[in-house]
Design a protein around this motif. Structure first.
Motif, PDB file in Angstrom:
ATOM      1  N   GLN A   1       5.194  -5.825   0.597  1.00  0.00           N
ATOM      2  CA  GLN A   1       5.228  -4.358   0.673  1.00  0.00           C
ATOM      3  C   GLN A   1       4.717  -3.754  -0.618  1.00  0.00           C
ATOM      4  O   GLN A   1       5.105  -4.172  -1.709  1.00  0.00           O
TER       5      GLN A   1
ATOM      6  N   PRO B   1       2.003  -1.592   3.740  1.00  0.00           N
ATOM      7  CA  PRO B   1       3.290  -2.207   4.042  1.00  0.00           C
ATOM      8  C   PRO B   1       3.194  -3.722   3.935  1.00  0.00           C
ATOM      9  O   PRO B   1       2.101  -4.287   3.825  1.00  0.00           O
TER      10      PRO B   1
ATOM     11  N   ASP C   1       5.082  -1.825   9.099  1.00  0.00           N
ATOM     12  CA  ASP C   1       5.340  -0.395   9.282  1.00  0.00           C
ATOM     13  C   ASP C   1       4.357   0.147  10.334  1.00  0.00           C
ATOM     14  O   ASP C   1       3.170   0.276  10.049  1.00  0.00           O
TER      15      ASP C   1
END
Length: 108
Positions: free
Chosen positions: A80, A48, A101
């Motif tokens: 990301q 992420p 995340d």
């Protein structure tokens, strides 16, 4: 809320691989403290969006095709899905990773 006045009290090192300590997790992010012994690395992997704050030691971080030297005080921001890896340069390396995340797996 947890608080660590000195990161050295929370960091872990392991001869078997990266010492990963989960410092915080909620529905928006995960914060990890990672200790690498000399010669250790985190293998290339996608993940992420994240920021990495280097607290002690030195090493090399690869983000996509770019290699950057990191040391105490360095900050790296990784978008990301970008491939990333980190390796030490012959001394212990400590960094904090903040992942966007909270469900992302972290390497141990």
């Amino acid at each position: 809320m947890p608080n660590w006045p000195n990161y050295e009290d929370a960091v872990a090192f392991s001869p078997e691989g990266p010492g990963v300590q989960l410092l915080h997790i909620d529905d928006k992010m995960k914060v990890l403290l990672v200790g690498l012994e000399p010669g250790q690395s985190l293998p290339p992997h996608e993940g992420p969006g994240a920021s990495f704050s280097f607290l002690s030691g030195s090493g090399t971080m690869v983000i996509g095709d770019e290699e950057i030297e990191v040391f105490a005080g360095s900050l790296a921001v990784v978008p990301q899905g970008a491939n990333r890896s980190i390796r030490t340069d012959g001394e212990r390396l400590v960094f904090m990773g903040t992942l966007s995340d909270p469900n992302a797996t972290h390497h141990k």
